[in-house]
Enzyme design. Sequence first.
Site, PDB file in Angstrom:
ATOM      1  N   PRO A   1       0.811  -1.212   0.000  1.00 57.22           N
ATOM      2  CA  PRO A   1      -0.057   0.195   0.020  1.00 57.22           C
ATOM      3  C   PRO A   1       0.932   1.285  -0.135  1.00 57.22           C
ATOM      4  O   PRO A   1       0.336   2.136  -0.624  1.00 57.22           O
ATOM      5  CB  PRO A   1      -0.786  -0.141   1.303  1.00 57.22           C
ATOM      6  CG  PRO A   1      -0.926  -1.893   1.422  1.00 57.22           C
ATOM      7  CD  PRO A   1       0.242  -2.238   1.012  1.00 57.22           C
TER       8      PRO A   1
ATOM      9  N   GLY B   1       9.779  -8.745 -17.311  1.00 56.85           N
ATOM     10  CA  GLY B   1       8.564  -8.555 -17.438  1.00 56.85           C
ATOM     11  C   GLY B   1       7.994  -7.179 -18.417  1.00 56.85           C
ATOM     12  O   GLY B   1       7.100  -7.103 -18.757  1.00 56.85           O
TER      13      GLY B   1
ATOM     14  N   GLU C   1       4.118  -2.563 -13.573  1.00 61.20           N
ATOM     15  CA  GLU C   1       5.575  -3.112 -13.925  1.00 61.20           C
ATOM     16  C   GLU C   1       6.728  -1.814 -14.047  1.00 61.20           C
ATOM     17  O   GLU C   1       7.404  -1.793 -14.884  1.00 61.20           O
ATOM     18  CB  GLU C   1       5.508  -4.051 -15.171  1.00 61.20           C
ATOM     19  CG  GLU C   1       4.906  -5.261 -14.591  1.00 61.20           C
ATOM     20  CD  GLU C   1       5.325  -6.533 -15.113  1.00 61.20           C
ATOM     21  OE1 GLU C   1       6.313  -6.480 -15.712  1.00 61.20           O
ATOM     22  OE2 GLU C   1       4.666  -7.547 -15.119  1.00 61.20           O
TER      23      GLU C   1
HETATM   24  N1  CAA Z   1      19.093  -5.626 -12.763  1.00 58.72           N
HETATM   25  C1  CAA Z   1      19.975  -6.164 -11.498  1.00 58.72           C
HETATM   26  N2  CAA Z   1      20.248  -5.123 -10.500  1.00 58.72           N
HETATM   27  C2  CAA Z   1      19.641  -4.012 -10.356  1.00 58.72           C
HETATM   28  C3  CAA Z   1      18.713  -3.701 -11.329  1.00 58.72           C
HETATM   29  C4  CAA Z   1      18.391  -4.440 -12.435  1.00 58.72           C
HETATM   30  N3  CAA Z   1      17.595  -4.231 -13.409  1.00 58.72           N
HETATM   31  N4  CAA Z   1      18.148  -2.490 -11.222  1.00 58.72           N
HETATM   32  C5  CAA Z   1      18.517  -2.096  -9.861  1.00 58.72           C
HETATM   33  N5  CAA Z   1      19.701  -3.310  -9.571  1.00 58.72           N
HETATM   34  C6  CAA Z   1      20.391  -3.160  -8.228  1.00 58.72           C
HETATM   35  C7  CAA Z   1      21.340  -2.175  -8.509  1.00 58.72           C
HETATM   36  O1  CAA Z   1      22.490  -2.408  -9.098  1.00 58.72           O
HETATM   37  C8  CAA Z   1      21.650  -1.932  -6.818  1.00 58.72           C
HETATM   38  O2  CAA Z   1      22.617  -3.044  -6.573  1.00 58.72           O
HETATM   39  P1  CAA Z   1      23.995  -2.863  -5.616  1.00 58.72           P
HETATM   40  O3  CAA Z   1      23.856  -1.754  -4.635  1.00 58.72           O
HETATM   41  O4  CAA Z   1      24.459  -4.053  -5.564  1.00 58.72           O
HETATM   42  O5  CAA Z   1      24.805  -1.891  -6.802  1.00 58.72           O
HETATM   43  C9  CAA Z   1      20.424  -2.210  -6.338  1.00 58.72           C
HETATM   44  O6  CAA Z   1      19.723  -2.881  -7.343  1.00 58.72           O
HETATM   45  C10 CAA Z   1      19.541  -0.978  -5.955  1.00 58.72           C
HETATM   46  O7  CAA Z   1      19.428  -0.223  -6.932  1.00 58.72           O
HETATM   47  P2  CAA Z   1      19.185   1.413  -7.019  1.00 58.72           P
HETATM   48  O8  CAA Z   1      19.890   1.915  -5.948  1.00 58.72           O
HETATM   49  O9  CAA Z   1      18.992   1.718  -8.424  1.00 58.72           O
HETATM   50  O10 CAA Z   1      17.657   1.288  -6.617  1.00 58.72           O
HETATM   51  P3  CAA Z   1      16.482   2.488  -6.162  1.00 58.72           P
HETATM   52  O11 CAA Z   1      15.879   2.391  -4.896  1.00 58.72           O
HETATM   53  O12 CAA Z   1      16.880   3.940  -6.698  1.00 58.72           O
HETATM   54  O13 CAA Z   1      15.254   1.835  -7.367  1.00 58.72           O
HETATM   55  C11 CAA Z   1      14.070   1.783  -9.221  1.00 58.72           C
HETATM   56  C12 CAA Z   1      15.441   1.643  -8.644  1.00 58.72           C
HETATM   57  C13 CAA Z   1      14.556   1.642 -10.677  1.00 58.72           C
HETATM   58  C14 CAA Z   1      13.526   3.153  -9.251  1.00 58.72           C
HETATM   59  C15 CAA Z   1      13.259   0.405  -8.872  1.00 58.72           C
HETATM   60  O14 CAA Z   1      12.739   0.822  -7.747  1.00 58.72           O
HETATM   61  C16 CAA Z   1      12.077   0.229  -9.669  1.00 58.72           C
HETATM   62  O15 CAA Z   1      12.021  -0.421 -10.856  1.00 58.72           O
HETATM   63  N6  CAA Z   1      10.788   0.719  -9.223  1.00 58.72           N
HETATM   64  C17 CAA Z   1       9.598   0.337 -10.000  1.00 58.72           C
HETATM   65  C18 CAA Z   1       9.028  -0.936  -9.189  1.00 58.72           C
HETATM   66  C19 CAA Z   1       8.051  -1.429 -10.304  1.00 58.72           C
HETATM   67  O16 CAA Z   1       8.184  -1.710 -11.184  1.00 58.72           O
HETATM   68  N7  CAA Z   1       6.976  -2.149  -9.507  1.00 58.72           N
HETATM   69  C20 CAA Z   1       6.151  -2.954 -10.364  1.00 58.72           C
HETATM   70  C21 CAA Z   1       5.575  -3.877  -9.391  1.00 58.72           C
HETATM   71  S1  CAA Z   1       5.224  -5.351 -10.254  1.00 58.72           S
HETATM   72  C22 CAA Z   1       3.867  -5.333 -11.269  1.00 58.72           C
HETATM   73  O17 CAA Z   1       3.291  -4.254 -11.668  1.00 58.72           O
HETATM   74  C23 CAA Z   1       3.761  -6.876 -11.756  1.00 58.72           C
HETATM   75  C24 CAA Z   1       2.067  -6.929 -12.126  1.00 58.72           C
HETATM   76  O18 CAA Z   1       1.454  -7.700 -11.295  1.00 58.72           O
HETATM   77  C25 CAA Z   1       1.531  -6.449 -13.334  1.00 58.72           C
END
Ligand code: CAA
Length: 384
Positions: free
Chosen positions: A128, A242, A363
């Site tokens: 939430p 995804g 996503e």
């Molecule tokens: N692959 C591998 N590792 C990754 C990565 C990737 N694509 N993206 C980030 N990481 C790793 C980073 O390397 C980092 O690791 P290290 O510390 O070891 O280097 C760690 O993850 C943290 O990365 P960030 O500091 O970049 O993380 P952040 O907190 O700034 O967030 C973000 C990054 C891209 C904003 C992420 O939070 C995000 O994608 N948010 C959106 C969430 C989302 O898509 N939710 C959808 C829900 S699921 C859904 O909708 C499914 C459904 O049912 C239809």
Amino acid sequence: MFFKLTDEQIMIQTMAREFSRKVLAATASERDRTKEFPAENLKKMGDLGLLGMTVPFEYEGSGADTVSYALALSEIAYSCASTAVIMSVHNSIVCESIYRLGTEAQKEQLLKPLATGNIIGAFAMTEPHAGSDPVRQSASAVRDGDNYILNGTKRFITSGRNAGLIIVTAVTDETMRHKGISAFVVKKETPGLIVGNDEDKMGLRASDTTDLIFKDCRVPVEDVLGEEGDGFKIAMQALDSGRIGIAAQSVGVAQAAFDAAVKYAKNRAQFGQLISKFQGLRWIIADMATEIEAARQMTLSAAAMKDRGEKYTAQASMAKLFASEMVNRVTAKALQMHGGYGFIKDYPVERFYRDARVFTIYEGTSEIQRVVISNHILKDKRRP
Ligand code: CAA
């Protein structure tokens, strides 16, 4: 097409197209009205190999590549976007994560029922108060002997009610930020896992979206996916895959809306001639076709990069960003071309318009895709 599809890719696309247009299309609008989960159709899709597409044969999957998967998903979305999102989460996030990171025992036990469609998979990360920022999730998993005890609420879970298995993320060490998040495979019948509110959505109405509530839910240590602390990375990698799925879904819905609009324009006469003769509409048709083709190429290109084992995070986000925004433009134009008929439920374009709306949100919102893309550009050390 930038690259030529292989015979196998074309065969899979054709099979999915026939199933979609013969079976799914007939009842899609009824399902939109009743919100009935497409259980029977999903069983048939399991038989056709559409539910374990990239899972290897040894685990009863189809052993297909990501390009084939994206082509098939677009075809399913063409007729029923609700069925497509179930297929997308199940294949791209659940099956792939278990295949990539599961122990041999997890793969043996879980992949076969998933790939054959006997159970549907779900992914529970969103909460939430933690949507775009899943690092701040608060569901907890506390080790207790040979179990973890899960507590917390997950929100907006695709297939939350109908899934037989859920990949759940939870905090195992709150001092470690993203490295304190772990992933668990939780079976639906596990005591303490409760299905909460079913959302009443604008679109994708035959795909259930629910809360999942964990109340002292005991999960054996064998059901951790990957290592403790790997959960955030597992989720991010799963979302990379995804997002190709959501881009493919967008292309499928856009193509359906486009085909409906062209058919309508070729049959509807006003001012003494078919409306397809008016240059104003012809230019809209040309723009729609061009945008759909661009999105298709971006989607297949990201899929091909994944198949080649290249890093594709940014390209998956670009494809998702462009395709999901494109389908909202295309369905709006298709509806407009139908005039008043676009606004009533006798024509499917109204459903396409509603279904497409969430594609720029789930996503990862369009804004989050822009964060991912710009991070990649600005962190790229090869750039001047
Ligand atoms: N692959 C591998 N590792 C990754 C990565 C990737 N694509 N993206 C980030 N990481 C790793 C980073 O390397 C980092 O690791 P290290 O510390 O070891 O280097 C760690 O993850 C943290 O990365 P960030 O500091 O970049 O993380 P952040 O907190 O700034 O967030 C973000 C990054 C891209 C904003 C992420 O939070 C995000 O994608 N948010 C959106 C969430 C989302 O898509 N939710 C959808 C829900 S699921 C859904 O909708 C499914 C459904 O049912 C239809």
